[in-house]
Design an enzyme around this catalytic site. Sequence first.
Site, short mmCIF file in Angstrom:
data_model
loop_
_atom_site.label_atom_id
_atom_site.label_comp_id
_atom_site.label_asym_id
_atom_site.label_seq_id
_atom_site.Cartn_x
_atom_site.Cartn_y
_atom_site.Cartn_z
N LYS A 1 90.20 9.50 31.54
CA LYS A 1 88.75 10.02 31.29
C LYS A 1 88.36 10.03 30.15
CE LYS A 1 90.23 13.61 32.99
NZ LYS A 1 90.24 15.23 34.06
N THR A 2 86.15 9.96 30.19
CA THR A 2 85.96 9.26 29.70
C THR A 2 85.20 10.39 28.28
OG1 THR A 2 83.79 10.43 31.55
CG2 THR A 2 84.71 8.26 31.60
N SER B 1 93.14 0.80 16.10
CA SER B 1 94.33 0.19 16.99
C SER B 1 93.93 0.05 17.79
CB SER B 1 95.52 0.90 16.82
OG SER B 1 96.18 0.49 15.48
N GLU C 1 82.52 -6.50 11.72
CA GLU C 1 82.91 -5.28 11.84
C GLU C 1 83.56 -4.59 11.08
OE1 GLU C 1 86.99 -6.79 12.95
OE2 GLU C 1 87.84 -4.72 13.22
N GLU D 1 100.39 -21.73 7.80
CA GLU D 1 100.00 -20.19 9.24
C GLU D 1 98.15 -20.16 8.93
OE1 GLU D 1 101.65 -19.85 6.61
OE2 GLU D 1 101.63 -17.53 5.68
N GLU E 1 85.62 8.38 5.12
CA GLU E 1 85.04 7.19 4.07
C GLU E 1 84.26 6.37 5.11
OE1 GLU E 1 88.02 8.50 4.85
OE2 GLU E 1 89.89 7.06 4.66
N GLN F 1 82.21 9.99 25.61
CA GLN F 1 81.42 10.42 25.44
C GLN F 1 80.70 11.56 23.99
OE1 GLN F 1 80.10 13.38 28.70
NE2 GLN F 1 82.01 11.80 30.18
N LYS G 1 78.59 5.93 35.25
CA LYS G 1 79.25 7.75 34.88
C LYS G 1 78.55 7.32 33.58
CE LYS G 1 82.27 11.05 34.18
NZ LYS G 1 84.09 11.70 34.68
N CYS H 1 106.01 -20.51 1.65
CA CYS H 1 105.64 -19.97 -0.31
C CYS H 1 107.71 -19.47 -0.85
CB CYS H 1 104.85 -19.16 0.29
SG CYS H 1 104.06 -18.40 -1.16
N LEU H 2 107.32 -18.29 -0.64
CA LEU H 2 109.19 -17.45 -1.06
C LEU H 2 109.90 -18.65 -0.10
CD1 LEU H 2 110.31 -15.88 -2.65
CD2 LEU H 2 110.57 -14.23 -0.63
N HIS I 1 100.79 -21.55 2.56
CA HIS I 1 100.41 -21.22 3.98
C HIS I 1 100.30 -21.84 4.49
CE1 HIS I 1 102.13 -16.55 2.29
NE2 HIS I 1 101.64 -17.83 1.01
N1 GLN Z 1 107.31 -14.12 -4.42
C1 GLN Z 1 106.97 -15.62 -4.64
C2 GLN Z 1 105.80 -15.83 -5.67
O1 GLN Z 1 104.65 -14.91 -6.13
C3 GLN Z 1 105.41 -15.73 -3.74
C4 GLN Z 1 104.97 -15.72 -2.61
C5 GLN Z 1 104.47 -15.61 -1.48
O2 GLN Z 1 105.50 -15.89 -0.21
N2 GLN Z 1 103.40 -15.99 -1.31
O3 GLN Z 1 105.68 -17.24 -5.63
#
Ligand code: GLN
Length: 531
Positions: A189-190, A16, A143, A512, A152, A194, A225, A384-385, A510
Amino acid sequence: MKSAKFIFVTGGVVSSLGKGIISSSIGRLLQTCGYKVTIQKFDPYINIDPGTLNPYEHGECYVTEDGVETDLDLGHYERFTGIRTTVHNSVTTGKVYQAVIDKERRGDYLGKTIQVVPHITNEIKDRIKANSLGGEFDFIITEIGGTIGDIESAPFLEAIRQLRWELGNDSLCIHLTYVPYLRAAGEVKTKPTQHSVKELQSLGIQPDILILRTEKHLKKEILQKVAAFCNVAPGCVVQSEDLPSIYEVPLNMHKQGLDKSILAKFGMDHLEGHEQSLALWEDFVKKEKELKESVKVGLVGKYDLQDAYKSIRESLHIAGIHTGKKVEITYVNSENLTEENVGETLSPFDGVIICPGFGSRGTEGKMTAITYTRTHNIPTFGICLGMQMMVIEYARNVLGYKDANSAEINPDTAHNVIDLMESQKALSQLGGTMRLGAYPCSLEPGSKVIGIYGTESIRERHRHRYEFNNDYLDRFEKAGMLCTGRNPKSNLVEIVEVPSLKWFIGTQFHPEYSSTVLNPHPLFMDFVANL
Ligand code: GLN
């Protein structure tokens, strides 16, 4: 064809540390020097992809345009750089082993014994190089997930060790570590750094650049250092202090000359005319610092974890900066929402987001939230949902189908306003079988969304199995909930809106996933602008 330069980013001491933000910042800085960059994530876990992972395990599952379910760090890569990632940008141990085992079954290895070295490591090396094959990129940043010392990640590090020899001056290793501050001793503290570098060295990898994550500003002597103890040039140890915003990280790295050090290691300089191009980013960060007006948004979901809705949070925040509003986001657990407490819980908000999700947990609470926001005309954005819940709530309380539901939640409902796609019914596996990735969508002339997007056809990313049931479409439209975005080929409903309300829009996709720092998504912009 130009040959790409490879930058490997590893992390030590603790997890993290924000390797994703650092990789994204490096990507952004190299872009501003005039170069074409891509960033890829190699994760040591055995899942084929995070699609089947509970968000509590690994945060949000981010989806690329070409329909790959990936780690949330790819969201940072895209938001910071504006580049689109693909199937080549997300690799897990599971994918690597699956490919090697498939080849073994086909007989491709001609009777050889299949081993971690060289077969798994060769597969990793091929995949690290995959993005370089088209000659499209100047820099490929890789990354490596996890922390140095994890069992792993060993094959990934061995692959990098080998690649460093093969690539010679065309590769660079950046190691991110943690420098703790001990309050009782009053010192930073380094030693853990190290040790972490020693561990890398014992695997045959000498880092070229060290980035020290720290809560306290580190004095020059500390950096010197660390440089001396870790075989790194003094100018190649930089610090990454905690900052008020992740978007300040590229500027902080630039201030310390990280971009210059990276280019110098490769014997390169910024391209002609590209010295000034951090200006847009600086402008964005300046606006972020100067935000005065705040608006309150309630995020109604079932995961009490910030990272579960990472892209939604960042999209809101970014849209806020572009519209001059500080978006204060409060998580609301939909499982706790009841008719009795919904008014008191949601009335403080200027707008409400109904979050995506899977399964029935918390869905009744989401419906209670929507009834409240719809009847109180509070701007509501269902994703979506969340969109499916808007449709079900409308069916129950406006169309009068009290048992309306999604087949996902109640497969026996008589009013399955949300149902499984025919093509999904025959599938027996869960992983990778949803409608995934970007699909075209045509917007309805005269609708609110066409005004918001300013164009008739869009492409947006999906991740779901269930769909609006078109048998009910006429009844919804007559009752005031309109389908204003549909898939031009399949006619699937992608957007619903209730134009009589201030802002009440649900998207099956989506948005976003495609909002970036310099290109905020129009729906988030309009939602925030209307709060
Ligand atoms: N569960 C819902 C579906 O599969 C919506 C999925 C979601 O919100 N990404 O259609």
